[in-house]
Design a protein around this motif. Structure first.
Motif, short mmCIF file in Angstrom:
data_model
loop_
_atom_site.label_atom_id
_atom_site.label_comp_id
_atom_site.label_asym_id
_atom_site.label_seq_id
_atom_site.Cartn_x
_atom_site.Cartn_y
_atom_site.Cartn_z
N UNK A 91 0.66 -0.89 0.24
CA UNK A 91 0.04 0.47 -0.31
C UNK A 91 1.38 1.24 0.09
N UNK A 92 0.65 1.92 -1.04
CA UNK A 92 1.31 2.98 -1.29
C UNK A 92 0.49 4.47 -0.72
N UNK A 93 1.39 5.30 -0.42
CA UNK A 93 0.46 6.39 0.20
C UNK A 93 1.32 7.77 -0.44
N UNK A 94 0.09 8.34 -1.61
CA UNK A 94 0.64 9.68 -2.28
C UNK A 94 0.44 11.10 -1.69
N UNK A 95 -0.90 10.51 -0.53
CA UNK A 95 -1.58 11.67 -0.48
C UNK A 95 -0.71 12.50 0.79
N UNK A 96 -0.56 14.19 1.14
CA UNK A 96 0.21 14.96 1.79
C UNK A 96 -0.40 14.71 2.68
N UNK A 97 -0.12 14.03 4.19
CA UNK A 97 -0.69 13.80 4.92
C UNK A 97 0.34 14.09 6.62
N UNK A 98 0.23 14.15 8.13
CA UNK A 98 0.75 13.81 8.98
C UNK A 98 1.46 12.34 8.98
#
Length: 290
Positions: A91-98
């Motif tokens: 699972x790869x998260x490209x969202x800018x998050x905390x």
């Protein structure tokens, strides 16, 4: 590879397209079914009605949505990615998050035998369309190495910064540096315009010296022209700077410039400039002219 891409905004739409063009089998999901259908028609991939269905059988699942809560909405629950993804997938998260969310997601994924990396991007809509994004990654070395070959479809540079959360913390530094340059250019332009300097000539001169930056080269003239109907939206930069300030607070730090510009964006959002390019900060200075 069989891939899933969740979120078809101005960044995700072309990013998923590059994956399909690279020869992968891509299934997409978007809150707006119409946009998902449009993507499938343009790029020849497929679409699903839920994140879980999109993730079924995928070797890798990429997420690119708006904020922490948006990520949770597409990852958790009966219709979320974790409900459909197979054990052993990445699972790869490209969202800018905390960074805290990245660590939370990694723990949730691990419980299901799923691997996770955080991989925020820089380069904006143009970088996504041209397949020339900079991707900052946090995660296990083996996982990042496996993902890098796939992510190179839209990333000109894919770099591991450390364990899970390191990619997001690097993106925070990126955003702080960007708004520092933008705020400096805005203040400089106020003097230049007041003094009657020829702006194109000035930009050319500064571009050959220590003031040179991507922001100067690509945004100084549009800022001077009062053009803000493109690029990275002020509302998203406001969100990102809030994440930076939260991280700083956790580390016992104060960030005066970041705090100031965050408040400027807050005012601009209240005035209806949220969808304008983030360089709209110059409007705040212009409004203070006497």
């Amino acid at each position: 590879m069989k891939l899933a891409f969740i979120g078809l905004g101005v960044m995700g739409f072309p990013m998923a397209g590059h994956l399909q063009q690279a020869g992968h089998q891509v299934c997409v999901y978007n809150r707006s079914e119409a946009k998902a259908k449009d993507w499938a028609e343009r790029h020849g991939g497929s679409f699903a009605l839920t994140p879980a269905l999109a993730a079924e059988g995928a070797d890798m699942v990429m997420v690119c949505v708006g904020n922490d809560d948006d990520v949770r909405a597409v990852v958790y629950g009966e219709q979320g990615v974790l409900a459909g993804i197979k054990a052993g997938a990445l699972l790869v998260d490209h969202t800018t998050t905390s960074a805290m969310l990245s660590e939370e997601l990694a723990a949730a994924a691990k419980k299901q035998g799923v691997r996770f990396i955080d991989a925020p991007v820089s380069g904006g809509q143009l970088g996504a369309e041209n397949g020339a994004l900079t991707i900052m990654v946090g995660g296990a070395e083996a996982d990042v190495s496996e993902a890098a070959e796939v992510l190179s479809a839209y990333g000109k540079k894919v770099t591991r910064l450390g364990p899970v959360g390191a990619g997001q913390r690097c993106k925070m530094v990126n955003q702080i540096c960007v708004i520092g340059a933008v705020q400096g250019i805005a203040e400089g332009l106020m003097i230049a315009q007041k003094a009657g300097l020829d702006i194109p000539t000035m930009i050319d001169v500064l571009g050959g010296g220590a003031a040179q930056s991507w922001q100067l080269e690509n945004r100084a003239q549009t800022m001077a022209n009062g053009e803000f109907d493109f690029g990275f939206a002020a509302q998203w930069m406001h969100k990102d700077l809030g994440i930076c300030l939260d991280e700083a607070k956790q580390q016992g730090l104060t960030l005066p410039l970041t705090d100031h510009v965050h408040k400027v964006y807050e005012t601009l959002l209240e005035e209806g400039f949220g969808r304008c390019d983030s360089t709209v900060v110059i409007k705040d200075l212009a409004s203070q002219k006497k």
